[in-house]
Design an enzyme around this catalytic site. Structure first.
Site, mmCIF file in Angstrom:
data_model
loop_
_atom_site.group_PDB
_atom_site.id
_atom_site.type_symbol
_atom_site.label_atom_id
_atom_site.label_comp_id
_atom_site.label_asym_id
_atom_site.label_seq_id
_atom_site.Cartn_x
_atom_site.Cartn_y
_atom_site.Cartn_z
ATOM 1 N N ARG A 1 29.078 -45.023 -41.810
ATOM 2 C CA ARG A 1 27.596 -44.567 -41.873
ATOM 3 C C ARG A 1 27.117 -44.933 -40.461
ATOM 4 O O ARG A 1 26.886 -46.172 -40.416
ATOM 5 C CB ARG A 1 27.106 -45.132 -43.142
ATOM 6 C CG ARG A 1 25.553 -44.669 -43.317
ATOM 7 C CD ARG A 1 25.600 -43.149 -43.754
ATOM 8 N NE ARG A 1 26.388 -43.098 -44.963
ATOM 9 C CZ ARG A 1 26.008 -43.228 -46.026
ATOM 10 N NH1 ARG A 1 25.025 -43.981 -46.446
ATOM 11 N NH2 ARG A 1 26.879 -42.916 -46.985
ATOM 12 N N SER B 1 -6.397 -12.896 -22.128
ATOM 13 C CA SER B 1 -6.486 -14.405 -21.190
ATOM 14 C C SER B 1 -7.885 -14.921 -21.468
ATOM 15 O O SER B 1 -8.696 -14.290 -21.753
ATOM 16 C CB SER B 1 -6.176 -13.724 -19.919
ATOM 17 O OG SER B 1 -6.713 -14.788 -18.876
ATOM 18 N N ASN C 1 -0.914 -9.813 -21.714
ATOM 19 C CA ASN C 1 0.281 -10.343 -21.473
ATOM 20 C C ASN C 1 1.188 -10.104 -22.613
ATOM 21 O O ASN C 1 0.798 -10.087 -23.554
ATOM 22 C CB ASN C 1 -0.360 -11.939 -21.598
ATOM 23 C CG ASN C 1 -1.097 -12.491 -20.583
ATOM 24 O OD1 ASN C 1 -1.116 -12.184 -19.178
ATOM 25 N ND2 ASN C 1 -2.366 -13.281 -20.858
#
Length: 471
Positions: free
Chosen positions: A325, A285, A293
């Site tokens: 197309r 962090s 984390n």
């Protein structure tokens, strides 16, 4: 160094390995491979001067081309093939010793032939790498399923404790999701595209008139050289090949997302049943030094949240391919497909690392299981005991549960056992029988057999792995 997209805001797919297979240079390389292979097909059929293919192949070497310049100039014609083709032709002229090798460049092709075939080639290469990582993941999950076949944990339903479960079965279900999704790629085809300017093969017919070749044999030859699937007809406006590929990619990312969602919950400190593999600098962090984390799961989940929208974009394009197309629908496919490929490959690498190093904490699983205690067995208790109590047996046992739930959570296990003992006479159910009935290991149903059947259903995905690290 020139400015470019290095994936600063796409960390799930920001890796050299992903860029090498899905980045701008990879797209250019695939386009050049199509052009070089086509020159070889034409020379083999005797339709261009001998030696042309070697000149084109040398000219098609990727280091001669600037992706940034090609991208900028692509705005002039609406696709990257046109400026890249101009540069390729210039390079062929430089290398040509007078044999007329320029006749082998792009003859009878159109931009969509080249770009559709190039994207199929890009996808084929990417999915080969993807499946290698997937099989690493499924091997790790199969090992977890076997190692933890008897590791008790709690099964959760609608966020609440439901029944006794095993971590082995959870790992087997993760395995099944990934293996089933990945197996769809085994039957997926990557078709070559060859239709000419309007999808009628008019120029190809003119080119092959009076020879033993036809536009169809040339297309088959191109497919063989590129390792793509031959097709019975051009598919310029029939985009099932693209949507099927997108659906397959989205499905495999879905299966990754399921695992990530479970791990994000199970690795919470208050749950702490699993932990991601530890690595220096990962999970940090910017403000809280104590945090670890679960960043691998976060990145995988980010891919799972993006994939459905990208697959939907491919379907939206396919449904609006007007005329022979289209005016924009085709163009909208390219970034969506490439992003899906990049997300799938990036997430697959993260998931493989996660599962091969997953930390498993059986003691925490047992601790959380015991939060609900014998209440988890109330379904099994009702089935076994209700017949002993007469016609209103189920109602009596439901009253025991209802009364138990009025007590504080910390008292519910003791309360349930006490009320159950008071409700069921000892001559109908002994203390030993009651204790056995309230053992969570006694109510696992066919958990072990389900796991075995799941692994047996996908033998190619259930190899030998290092397994998990026990915490």
């Amino acid at each position: 160094m020139t400015d470019g997209d290095f994936g600063l805001l796409s960390p799930v797919s920001a890796s050299p390995a992903v860029a090498a297979l899905t980045g701008d240079r990879a797209v250019m390389a695939a386009i050049l491979d199509v052009e070089a292979s086509w020159a070889s097909v034409l020379e083999e059929a005797g339709l261009v001067p001998g030696g042309s293919a070697a000149v084109v192949a040398e000219a098609a070497s990727i280091e001669h081309y600037d992706a940034a310049s090609i991208a900028e100039r692509a705005q002039g014609g609406g696709n990257p093939v046109i400026p890249l083709l101009g540069d390729l032709r210039a390079r062929v002229r430089e290398l040509d010793s007078g044999i007329g090798a320029g006749k082998a460049v792009h003859t009878s092709l159109t931009s969509q032939d080249v770009l559709d075939s190039a994207l199929m080639l890009l996808a084929s290469r990417t999915i080969s790498a993807l499946l290698a990582d997937v099989k690493g993941t499924t091997t790790a999950l199969a090992t977890l399923a076997e190692q933890h076949a008897d590791t008790l944990c709690v099964g959760r339903s609608l966020t609440q404790h439901a029944l006794p479960y095993t971590f082995g079965l959870k790992a087997a279900q993760w395995f099944q999701g990934v293996a089933a999704a990945a197996a769809r790629f085994e039957s997926l085809e990557f078709p070559v595209q060859f239709g000419g300017a309007g999808g009628t093969l008019a120029s190809g017919t003119k080119l092959t008139t009076g020879t033993s070749s036809t536009p169809f044999t040339l297309a088959d030859g191109l497919a063989a050289r590129l390792g793509l699937a031959a097709v019975p007809a051009p598919w310029h406006t029939n985009r099932l090949a693209i949507t099927a590929l997108g659906d397959g990619l989205a499905a495999v990312i879905d299966s990754f997302g399921k695992i990530a969602a479970d791990l994000l919950f199970l690795s919470r400190p208050e749950v702490a049943e699993l932990g991601e593999p530890l690595a220096a600098g990962r999970g940090v962090s910017s403000a809280m030094p104590q945090k670890q984390n679960p960043v691998l799961s976060v990145l995988i989940r980010s891919a799972a949240l993006q994939a459905p929208g990208l697959a939907a974009q491919l379907h939206l394009a396919a449904a609006t391919f007007n005329d022979e197309r289209p005016d924009g629908a085709w163009h909208s496919e390219w970034p969506a497909l490439r992003q899906l490929l990049a997300l799938a490959l990036g997430a697959a690498g993260h998931l493989r690392e996660l599962t091969e190093g997953l930390r498993v904490f059986p003691d925490a699983m047992r601790r959380n299981l015991e939060l609900s205690g014998p209440l988890l067995l109330s379904e099994g208790v009702s089935a076994a005991v209700a017949p002993l109590l007469g016609e209103d047996g189920k109602q009596k046992l439901q009253a025991v549960v209802d009364e138990t739930l009025k007590a504080p959570a910390a008292e519910q296990s003791r309360m349930y056992t006490k009320l159950l003992r008071e409700t069921v006479p000892a001559d109908k159910l002994s203390d030993a029988e009651l204790e056995a009935l309230l053992d969570p290991a006694s109510y696992l149903g066919e958990a072990a057999e389900i796991s075995r059947r799941v692994l047996a259903a996908y033998p190619d995905y259930a190899g030998t792995s290092k397994g998990a690290t026990r915490g």
